[in-house]
Scaffold this active site. Structure first.
Site, PDB file in Angstrom:
ATOM      1  N   TYR A  56    -121.287 -46.253 -75.984  1.00  0.00           N
ATOM      2  CA  TYR A  56    -120.868 -46.564 -74.605  1.00  0.00           C
ATOM      3  C   TYR A  56    -120.773 -48.078 -74.382  1.00  0.00           C
ATOM      4  O   TYR A  56    -119.923 -48.530 -73.613  1.00  0.00           O
ATOM      5  CB  TYR A  56    -121.794 -45.878 -73.587  1.00  0.00           C
ATOM      6  CG  TYR A  56    -121.614 -44.372 -73.633  1.00  0.00           C
ATOM      7  CD1 TYR A  56    -120.529 -43.766 -73.008  1.00  0.00           C
ATOM      8  CD2 TYR A  56    -122.480 -43.563 -74.367  1.00  0.00           C
ATOM      9  CE1 TYR A  56    -120.318 -42.400 -73.099  1.00  0.00           C
ATOM     10  CE2 TYR A  56    -122.280 -42.190 -74.461  1.00  0.00           C
ATOM     11  CZ  TYR A  56    -121.194 -41.617 -73.818  1.00  0.00           C
ATOM     12  OH  TYR A  56    -120.979 -40.264 -73.918  1.00  0.00           O
ATOM     13  N   ASP A  96    -113.844 -44.733 -67.095  1.00  0.00           N
ATOM     14  CA  ASP A  96    -113.368 -46.122 -67.036  1.00  0.00           C
ATOM     15  C   ASP A  96    -113.197 -46.533 -65.571  1.00  0.00           C
ATOM     16  O   ASP A  96    -113.383 -45.715 -64.659  1.00  0.00           O
ATOM     17  CB  ASP A  96    -112.049 -46.276 -67.834  1.00  0.00           C
ATOM     18  CG  ASP A  96    -110.878 -45.508 -67.220  1.00  0.00           C
ATOM     19  OD1 ASP A  96    -110.630 -45.654 -66.009  1.00  0.00           O
ATOM     20  OD2 ASP A  96    -110.195 -44.753 -67.941  1.00  0.00           O
ATOM     21  N   HIS A 111    -117.580 -37.503 -63.458  1.00  0.00           N
ATOM     22  CA  HIS A 111    -118.323 -37.598 -64.725  1.00  0.00           C
ATOM     23  C   HIS A 111    -119.035 -38.946 -64.888  1.00  0.00           C
ATOM     24  O   HIS A 111    -119.398 -39.326 -65.989  1.00  0.00           O
ATOM     25  CB  HIS A 111    -117.384 -37.360 -65.918  1.00  0.00           C
ATOM     26  CG  HIS A 111    -116.926 -35.947 -66.030  1.00  0.00           C
ATOM     27  ND1 HIS A 111    -115.890 -35.545 -66.838  1.00  0.00           N
ATOM     28  CD2 HIS A 111    -117.363 -34.818 -65.422  1.00  0.00           C
ATOM     29  CE1 HIS A 111    -115.711 -34.239 -66.723  1.00  0.00           C
ATOM     30  NE2 HIS A 111    -116.584 -33.777 -65.853  1.00  0.00           N
TER      31      HIS A 111
END
Ligand code: NAD
Length: 238
Positions: A56, A96, A111
């Site tokens: 991540y 994003d 999410h």
């Protein structure tokens, strides 16, 4: 399309592909060459937190690359939001920040987001503009190694679901953009709307048919940067 109606827009990884961000699993079942079970589950994090943090961290770093910018699809959804008169909501499965960069405001990240984290011990929330590591100490409870990126992993409950279903119940128009409609519960939104008594306009945008295409009234095929811009320009003359 009547701009006084209520509209619900769902986006997925496909809308960000032309901005240079890899999608999830088009053909090979991998996310940027990683197996989902290695980077998208709590078990993976507990087994190897450094590996998952690095995955991540890299994706967050990539967002800072000046070449990664919102494309015409993100920008046109922000234009549509400004122009729309009825209820408007944009629900994204993406982690994003390209919708925010494009100027979208009525946005729910179901999410989670790459630039947020929380402590699993005390639930304190953190804005992430640095690399996360197992040595990071929570500012609130002072525990080390319990802070994780705030994205929803498989087996976890997506965010804002009650609110999302309230919007789904009252929507007149549903646009699904750049999602494979494979990941639940988002993949079930179209089934939910199809089972409603009231008539909802259902439009899908994708580069190819998905396994849910037959449930939509219309599937608009092509790259989202082109199809979404064309769609928005028909409503908003600019
Ligand atoms: P997915 O990868 O399963 O599906 C992407 C879909 O986009 C495919 O159906 C593909 O045909 C379509 N597509 C590809 N290029 C397109 C284009 N230019 N225009 C229109 N459509 C295009 O993605 P999903 O359905 O969003 O799956 C969701 C999971 O992937 C989410 O949980 C999300 O968190 C995660 N994810 C997010 C990102 C991101 O934040 N950008 C990137 C990868 C994965």
């Amino acid at each position: 399309m009547d701009i006084k109606k209520n509209i619900f827009i769902l986006t997925g990884a496909g809308i960000s592909k032309e901005s240079g961000i890899q999608t999830f699993r088009e053909k090979d079942g991998l996310w940027d060459n990683h197996r989902i079970e290695d980077v998208c589950t709590v078990d993976a994090f507990l087994r190897d937190p450094t590996f998952v943090n690095n995955f991540y961290n890299l994706r967050r770093k990539k967002l800072k690359d000046t070449k990664i910018k919102p494309n015409a699809a993100h920008i046109n959804l922000a234009i549509l939001e400004n122009y729309w008169k009825g209820d408007f909501v944009l629900v994204t499965q993406n982690i994003d920040n390209l919708h925010e960069q494009a100027g979208s405001k009525k946005l729910l990240h179901m999410h989670g987001s790459l630039d947020k984290a929380y402590c699993m011990n005390c639930l304190d929330k953190i804005d992430l503009n640095f690399d996360l590591s197992i040595n990071y100490q929570c500012k609130k409870c002072k525990k080390k190694g319990d802070v994780r990126v705030d994205v929803v992993w498989f087996g976890e409950q997506p965010k804002y679901l009650d609110l999302i279903y309230e919007y789904l119940e009252k929507t007149d128009i549903f646009l699904s953009i750049g999602t494979s409609n494979n990941v639940y519960p988002a993949a079930g939104f179209i089934d939910f709307l199809g089972n409603q008594q009231k008539k909802v306009e259902l439009v899908e945008f994708n580069i190819e048919k998905t396994n849910k295409s037959s449930l939509f009234e219309k599937s608009i095929l092509g790259p989202a940067s082109i199809t979404v811009e064309k769609f928005v320009r028909k409503i908003v003359s600019y």
